[in-house]
Scaffold this motif. Structure first.
Motif, PDB file in Angstrom:
ATOM      1  N   ALA A  55      36.188  22.572   2.335  1.00 55.47           N
ATOM      2  CA  ALA A  55      37.633  22.364   2.893  1.00 55.47           C
ATOM      3  C   ALA A  55      37.940  21.290   3.580  1.00 55.47           C
ATOM      4  O   ALA A  55      39.202  20.751   3.422  1.00 55.47           O
ATOM      5  N   TYR A  56      37.105  20.092   3.498  1.00 56.26           N
ATOM      6  CA  TYR A  56      37.643  18.770   4.225  1.00 56.26           C
ATOM      7  C   TYR A  56      37.413  17.553   3.223  1.00 56.26           C
ATOM      8  O   TYR A  56      38.319  16.852   3.354  1.00 56.26           O
ATOM      9  N   GLN A  59      39.743  18.525  -1.367  1.00 52.23           N
ATOM     10  CA  GLN A  59      41.179  18.813  -1.470  1.00 52.23           C
ATOM     11  C   GLN A  59      41.871  17.820  -2.482  1.00 52.23           C
ATOM     12  O   GLN A  59      43.196  18.111  -2.687  1.00 52.23           O
ATOM     13  N   GLY A  61      43.830  16.144  -5.017  1.00 51.63           N
ATOM     14  CA  GLY A  61      44.588  16.745  -6.222  1.00 51.63           C
ATOM     15  C   GLY A  61      45.048  17.958  -6.049  1.00 51.63           C
ATOM     16  O   GLY A  61      45.887  18.335  -7.039  1.00 51.63           O
ATOM     17  N   ASN A  62      44.731  18.751  -5.272  1.00 52.61           N
ATOM     18  CA  ASN A  62      45.502  20.193  -4.992  1.00 52.61           C
ATOM     19  C   ASN A  62      46.775  19.831  -4.366  1.00 52.61           C
ATOM     20  O   ASN A  62      47.191  18.896  -3.764  1.00 52.61           O
ATOM     21  N   LEU A  63      47.195  21.085  -4.187  1.00 53.37           N
ATOM     22  CA  LEU A  63      48.805  21.158  -3.531  1.00 53.37           C
ATOM     23  C   LEU A  63      48.730  20.463  -2.305  1.00 53.37           C
ATOM     24  O   LEU A  63      49.555  19.798  -1.802  1.00 53.37           O
ATOM     25  N   THR A  64      47.619  20.952  -1.480  1.00 51.70           N
ATOM     26  CA  THR A  64      47.848  20.414   0.009  1.00 51.70           C
ATOM     27  C   THR A  64      46.772  19.300  -0.033  1.00 51.70           C
ATOM     28  O   THR A  64      46.365  19.059   1.161  1.00 51.70           O
ATOM     29  N   LEU A  68      51.842  17.364   2.864  1.00 50.30           N
ATOM     30  CA  LEU A  68      53.345  17.499   2.544  1.00 50.30           C
ATOM     31  C   LEU A  68      54.081  16.516   3.132  1.00 50.30           C
ATOM     32  O   LEU A  68      55.199  16.403   2.646  1.00 50.30           O
ATOM     33  N   ARG A  71      54.249  13.391   1.387  1.00 49.74           N
ATOM     34  CA  ARG A  71      54.988  13.477   0.103  1.00 49.74           C
ATOM     35  C   ARG A  71      56.493  13.543   0.614  1.00 49.74           C
ATOM     36  O   ARG A  71      57.243  12.932  -0.284  1.00 49.74           O
TER      37      ARG A  71
ATOM     38  N   TYR B  68      53.538  30.060   3.726  1.00 53.26           N
ATOM     39  CA  TYR B  68      54.322  28.753   3.903  1.00 53.26           C
ATOM     40  C   TYR B  68      55.408  28.885   4.685  1.00 53.26           C
ATOM     41  O   TYR B  68      55.869  27.810   5.590  1.00 53.26           O
ATOM     42  N   TYR B 103      54.047  16.991  -9.364  1.00 53.95           N
ATOM     43  CA  TYR B 103      52.779  17.466  -9.058  1.00 53.95           C
ATOM     44  C   TYR B 103      52.473  18.190 -10.621  1.00 53.95           C
ATOM     45  O   TYR B 103      53.154  18.947 -11.080  1.00 53.95           O
ATOM     46  N   GLU B 104      51.160  17.852 -10.801  1.00 56.22           N
ATOM     47  CA  GLU B 104      50.654  18.602 -12.115  1.00 56.22           C
ATOM     48  C   GLU B 104      49.329  19.045 -11.866  1.00 56.22           C
ATOM     49  O   GLU B 104      48.653  18.747 -11.169  1.00 56.22           O
ATOM     50  N   VAL B 105      49.075  20.469 -12.583  1.00 50.27           N
ATOM     51  CA  VAL B 105      47.752  20.821 -12.381  1.00 50.27           C
ATOM     52  C   VAL B 105      47.501  21.952 -13.619  1.00 50.27           C
ATOM     53  O   VAL B 105      48.748  22.481 -14.036  1.00 50.27           O
ATOM     54  N   LEU B 149      46.303  27.794   4.779  1.00 46.56           N
ATOM     55  CA  LEU B 149      47.388  27.259   3.357  1.00 46.56           C
ATOM     56  C   LEU B 149      46.442  26.724   2.195  1.00 46.56           C
ATOM     57  O   LEU B 149      46.931  27.063   0.979  1.00 46.56           O
ATOM     58  N   ARG B 150      45.291  26.445   2.689  1.00 51.95           N
ATOM     59  CA  ARG B 150      44.466  26.107   1.214  1.00 51.95           C
ATOM     60  C   ARG B 150      44.203  27.067   0.537  1.00 51.95           C
ATOM     61  O   ARG B 150      43.690  26.872  -0.816  1.00 51.95           O
ATOM     62  N   ASN B 153      46.803  27.425  -2.485  1.00 52.16           N
ATOM     63  CA  ASN B 153      46.959  26.288  -3.374  1.00 52.16           C
ATOM     64  C   ASN B 153      47.400  26.546  -4.771  1.00 52.16           C
ATOM     65  O   ASN B 153      48.217  25.457  -5.548  1.00 52.16           O
ATOM     66  N   ASP B 154      47.154  27.864  -5.235  1.00 55.35           N
ATOM     67  CA  ASP B 154      47.497  28.278  -6.623  1.00 55.35           C
ATOM     68  C   ASP B 154      49.062  28.649  -6.578  1.00 55.35           C
ATOM     69  O   ASP B 154      49.609  28.869  -7.719  1.00 55.35           O
ATOM     70  N   TRP B 157      54.877  25.467  -6.765  1.00 55.08           N
ATOM     71  CA  TRP B 157      56.179  25.490  -6.442  1.00 55.08           C
ATOM     72  C   TRP B 157      57.205  24.618  -7.565  1.00 55.08           C
ATOM     73  O   TRP B 157      56.534  23.931  -8.138  1.00 55.08           O
TER      74      TRP B 157
END
Lengths: 382, 166
Positions: A55-56, A59, A61-64, A68, A71, B68, B103-105, B149-150, B153-154, B157
């Motif tokens: 969790a800590y 992360q 490279g992930n969306l979160t 946010l 960014r 979100y 963002y890329e994944v 929210l973690r 992640n998938d 957006w």
């Protein structure tokens, strides 16, 4: 008168119950449970720590992974750069609109609206700036100035989120340390408990072994004649049962005029004679026979015997052996040394046939005694 | 003034109309060009799918709690599994996503009917401002904590392109 053979009495020797067995099982169970508990504790702690670390610290490279708010702020600053760049106004506006749209999408989060009062006003400012940029109602510098408010808000969110993350990581660190201590001490305690239980289990096992050994020795003693060290009547029954379906010879040996011997020499000397005769009988039968003392002056020998001739040969050897030994008997009515009366029978070993064989051998012995003792007789196949 | 205006020649009126169109086009250019197509990449072949077409084909509507946004949202879109089969013939083992925010994944495990590619929310088309023009959501995420929210992640957006990884 022919004395009837006594009915074969099955020995009532049974292993002593292992009274401590339930506790023995319990110690073992407790020991195993302790080690299992240790494993469960370790697995639990591992499963607790891993997701927290995930969790800590996992992360990136992930969306979160990156905030946010960060960014979003970067896009607003990009928009400011585009607006102030040396380029045509239309291109500057188009690029700024794109950046502000992206910034809006990244900052319009429930969690930000809920936790930070500046979010709603900032979003309203972005909406207003976008609307004015789209119709070119605002100049570049004015638009750049408008964006400072949202950037300040996003920076505040960033800092606060970083603080929260730092606090969470700090809590995690403290919690991990506590879990580590709990794990260490609990593991140690459970491990020691497991060892103690195992030691108790081993001790109980040794006690059980000792009790079993005692039981076995007691059973052995119960089968022995304490004076001569040879088997007793119970042992004779046991041995016959152990040799089922074998052709055996049973020889009953009676010491002639033993009462008179005891009267003349005394009982201690009589006991000595009994021991010497037991040895003599064993040696005479070439140690092939198993010997038993059935009563005061009566011995029995049990041996493999394929035919009656062999049995007769053994009986003859016994008579010759005692004569050759020439034990003195001052009270013998016939002025002889110690003599034997011997009766024998051959039989196929079985619980039922033994009683008949015993009776047949006893009859043969009786015939010898009736004929004046110091001799042998064999009853043909019992 | 009004009379003069009313007596404008057709040429003048046509010229005025053209000016209006040009001004409108110039104003709308950023949003018109920006985020109006989804690139679907399969090897060397890139196919542009108009977002308007995707919206027109969005045949599934459902209401879902969006963690979100922190509220129930009526979403409209297409089943992502079906979309992939339409585009690639089958569900690729992995997909590489690129978003408008760069963002890329690359993610695996898309042979799952719970994923939807949504194009509208509460009856309004998704825009960049609302994390569109297309977005991936899970229709069924039971058992997960919506406050974390973690765990979401998938939910990709602002999808700009989807590339099959075979």
């Amino acid at each position: 008168m022919i004395s009837k053979a006594k009915p074969a009495v099955a020995p009532s020797i049974q292993p002593r119950p292992l009274a401590r067995q339930p506790r023995y099982v319990t110690w073992l169970s407790l020991s195993v449970m302790s080690f299992l508990a240790l494993m469960v504790l370790i697995v639990y702690e591992s499963r607790w720590v891993y997701p927290e670390i995930q969790a800590y610290f996992s992360q990136t490279g992930n969306l979160t992974g990156q905030q946010l708010a960060t960014r979003s702020r970067v896009y607003l600053q990009n928009a400011q750069s585009e607006l102030l760049a040396d380029q045509p106004e239309q291109e500057a506006f188009a690029a700024a609109i794109t950046d502000i749209e992206l910034s809006y999408g990244l900052s319009d989060m429930h969690v930000y609206r809920h936790q930070y009062e500046c979010t709603e006003p900032s979003l309203r400012i972005l909406n207003r700036v976008l609307a004015r940029l789209e119709v070119a109602e605002i100049d570049r510098v004015g638009a750049v100035g408008e964006l400072f408010g949202p950037i300040q808000c996003l920076t505040h969110i960033e800092m606060d989120q970083l603080d929260q993350r730092g606090a969470a990581i700090n809590d995690f660190s403290v919690s991990t340390r506590q879990h580590n201590q709990v794990l260490t001490y609990s593991s140690l305690l459970i491990f020691v408990m497991g060892l103690v239980f195992w030691w108790l289990h081993e001790r109980q096992l040794r006690r059980t072994d000792h009790a079993t050994q005692e039981t076995f020795e007691w059973m052995q003693r119960a089968m022995r004649d304490p004076l001569t060290g040879i088997g007793n009547r119970s042992a004779l029954h046991q041995d016959v049962l152990a040799k089922q379906h074998q052709s055996l010879g049973l020889i009953l040996i009676d010491i002639d005029f033993f009462k008179q011997y005891n009267d003349a020499y005394g009982h201690p000397q009589g006991d000595t004679l009994l021991r010497q005769l037991a040895t003599l009988i064993g040696e005479t039968l070439n140690d092939e026979a198993q010997l038993y003392r059935l009563g005061g002056d009566e011995f029995a020998a049990l041996l493999r015997c394929p035919d009656t001739e062999t049995l007769k040969s053994y009986c003859c050897q016994l008579i010759e052996g005692i004569r050759a030994a020439d034990f003195a008997h001052p009270a013998h009515p016939d002025k002889k040394g110690v003599t034997f009366s011997v009766g024998g029978s051959r039989f196929m070993a079985d619980e039922a046939t033994f009683a008949y064989a015993y009776e047949a051998a006893d009859k043969a012995l009786y015939r010898v005694k009736a004929a004046g003792r110091d001799g042998w007789q064999v009853t043909e196949d019992a | 003034m009004n009379a003069v205006a009313l007596q404008c020649s057709p040429w003048v009126r046509a010229r005025g109309l053209l000016a209006c169109v040009l001004i409108s086009t110039s104003v709308l250019l950023p949003t018109a060009v920006f985020a109006q197509a989804l690139d679907v990449i399969n090897g060397d072949v890139t196919q542009k799918i108009a977002i308007s077409d995707l919206r027109a084909n969005s045949d599934t509507t459902f209401t879902l709690y969006d963690p979100y946004q922190g509220r129930d949202v009526e979403m409209q879109g297409v089943a992502f599994q079906d979309f992939l089969i339409d585009q690639f013939g089958e569900v690729p083992p992995a997909l590489h996503f690129t978003a408008w925010d760069d963002y890329e994944v690359t993610l695996e495990g898309w042979d799952d009917p719970t994923w939807y590619l949504i194009t509208s929310e509460d009856g309004a088309p998704l825009t960049i401002r609302t994390r569109g023009p297309v977005r991936l959501v899970e229709r069924d995420y039971s058992g997960r904590d919506v406050a974390n929210l973690r765990d979401f992640n998938d939910w990709i957006w602002m999808i700009r392109s989807i590339e099959a990884k075979w």
